[in-house]
Design an enzyme around this catalytic site. Structure first.
Site, PDB file in Angstrom:
ATOM      1  N   TYR A  52      -8.344 -30.728 -31.847  1.00 49.22           N
ATOM      2  CA  TYR A  52      -9.011 -30.687 -33.148  1.00 49.22           C
ATOM      3  C   TYR A  52      -8.751 -31.966 -33.938  1.00 49.22           C
ATOM      4  O   TYR A  52      -9.416 -32.222 -34.941  1.00 49.22           O
ATOM      5  CB  TYR A  52      -8.523 -29.496 -33.990  1.00 49.22           C
ATOM      6  CG  TYR A  52      -8.822 -28.135 -33.433  1.00 49.22           C
ATOM      7  CD1 TYR A  52      -9.601 -27.970 -32.289  1.00 49.22           C
ATOM      8  CD2 TYR A  52      -8.315 -26.995 -34.044  1.00 49.22           C
ATOM      9  CE1 TYR A  52      -9.851 -26.702 -31.774  1.00 49.22           C
ATOM     10  CE2 TYR A  52      -8.571 -25.729 -33.544  1.00 49.22           C
ATOM     11  CZ  TYR A  52      -9.341 -25.594 -32.410  1.00 49.22           C
ATOM     12  OH  TYR A  52      -9.583 -24.336 -31.910  1.00 49.22           O
ATOM     13  N   HIS A 110      -4.893 -24.487 -23.935  1.00 53.04           N
ATOM     14  CA  HIS A 110      -6.209 -24.278 -24.535  1.00 53.04           C
ATOM     15  C   HIS A 110      -7.214 -23.644 -23.573  1.00 53.04           C
ATOM     16  O   HIS A 110      -7.998 -22.773 -23.964  1.00 53.04           O
ATOM     17  CB  HIS A 110      -6.749 -25.611 -25.067  1.00 53.04           C
ATOM     18  CG  HIS A 110      -7.621 -25.472 -26.265  1.00 53.04           C
ATOM     19  ND1 HIS A 110      -7.789 -26.475 -27.199  1.00 53.04           N
ATOM     20  CD2 HIS A 110      -8.399 -24.455 -26.713  1.00 53.04           C
ATOM     21  CE1 HIS A 110      -8.616 -26.072 -28.143  1.00 53.04           C
ATOM     22  NE2 HIS A 110      -9.004 -24.855 -27.864  1.00 53.04           N
TER      23      HIS A 110
END
Length: 280
Positions: A52, A110
């Site tokens: 991010y 992730h």
């Protein structure tokens, strides 16, 4: 307000709130302000990821907040390109440096990236990072049962959390049942879906009307009653409050069933099937 969010205890003993705050695309000073507003509004579980590119924003928000660090639970995630053990360890350290934090409360892989097939190495790195004090609790995102079984077989350790795509159009019933049977907490990414289709759905609008609530509140209450931790994102303080004002009403079994019937076998929003999808 913070005390109004119920908690859940993970299988390793860490207690976390049952609603968190997503931070994807919250960057820079505006992102810091949005996160601080969320903390002021009662959120304590803050979700970010290495990819991010806002771990520094989260760290700055923690530093500016009047809420003590030990009352916050910060999550980040390991990207697919760093699954090899040595790279994973270095990336966890880099995540801490970016945020200027001494530890993460949760750190997740992730995606499993099964074609690359190094996720067991990455998992071992998380196990060791927890032992070294970098992380309090370790989990994964988007892992299917066969991936989870392999982690257990090869390391003896199952994740505390699996963060998966979960929304009314894709309710992941079988995956959630597997989690429940193995004491893994389900966490929902994109809990409100990424389009207006779900917010404009007439079935959800009718249920919202019956409870004098917004559609978003109905969906987040649905997640809560599924025992899934939703992590909605909003930069608007009023919407942030709305998203955690869901604990003073209850959906009936019939309403839960009606919402579950909206789920589709092909309900993934971007066709990101963990069996084949590769994230770097």
């Amino acid at each position: 307000m913070a005390n109004q969010i119920p908690n859940i205890t993970l299988h390793d003993g860490l207690t976390i709130p049952k609603v968190g705050f997503g931070t994807y695309r919250l960057n820079g000073n505006d992102g810091v302000q949005a996160i601080n507003n969320a903390i002021d509004n009662g959120y304590r579980l803050i979700d970010t990821a290495y990819n991010y590119e806002n771990e520094g924003t989260i760290g700055e928000a923690v530093r500016r907040s009047s809420t003590p660090r030990e009352q916050l639970l910060i999550t980040s995630k390991l990207p697919g390109r760093y699954h090899h053990y040595d790279k994973a360890v270095t990336t966890i350290q880099e995540s801490l440096y970016r945020a200027n934090l001494d530890y993460y409360d949760l750190y997740l892989i992730h995606w499993p990236n099964p074609i690359q097939d190094v996720y067991v190495e990455a998992w071992q790195a998380l196990i060791d990072a927890k032992r070294w004090g970098y992380i309090r609790s370790i989990g994964v995102c988007n892992f299917l049962p066969n991936h989870l079984e392999r982690l257990k077989k090869e390391t003896g350790v199952l994740p505390t959390i699996n963060q998966i795509e979960l929304h009314p159009f894709f309710n992941q019933e079988e995956q959630r049942k597997w989690h429940q049977d193995h004491q893994i907490v389900t966490e929902s990414w994109s809990p409100l879906a990424r389009t207006n289709d779900v917010l404009d759905h007439p079935v959800l609008q009718e249920i919202a009307k019956n409870h004098n609530r917004t559609v978003s509140q109905i969906i987040l209450r649905w997640h809560y009653q599924l025992d899934a931790i939703a992590i909605p994102k909003s930069a608007t303080p009023s919407r942030q409050l709305e998203n955690i004002s869901i604990f003073d009403f209850e959906l009936s079994n019939e309403e839960m069933s009606i919402i579950n019937q909206l789920s589709k076998a092909d309900g993934r929003m971007k066709d990101q099937d963990p069996a084949v999808y590769e994230e770097f």
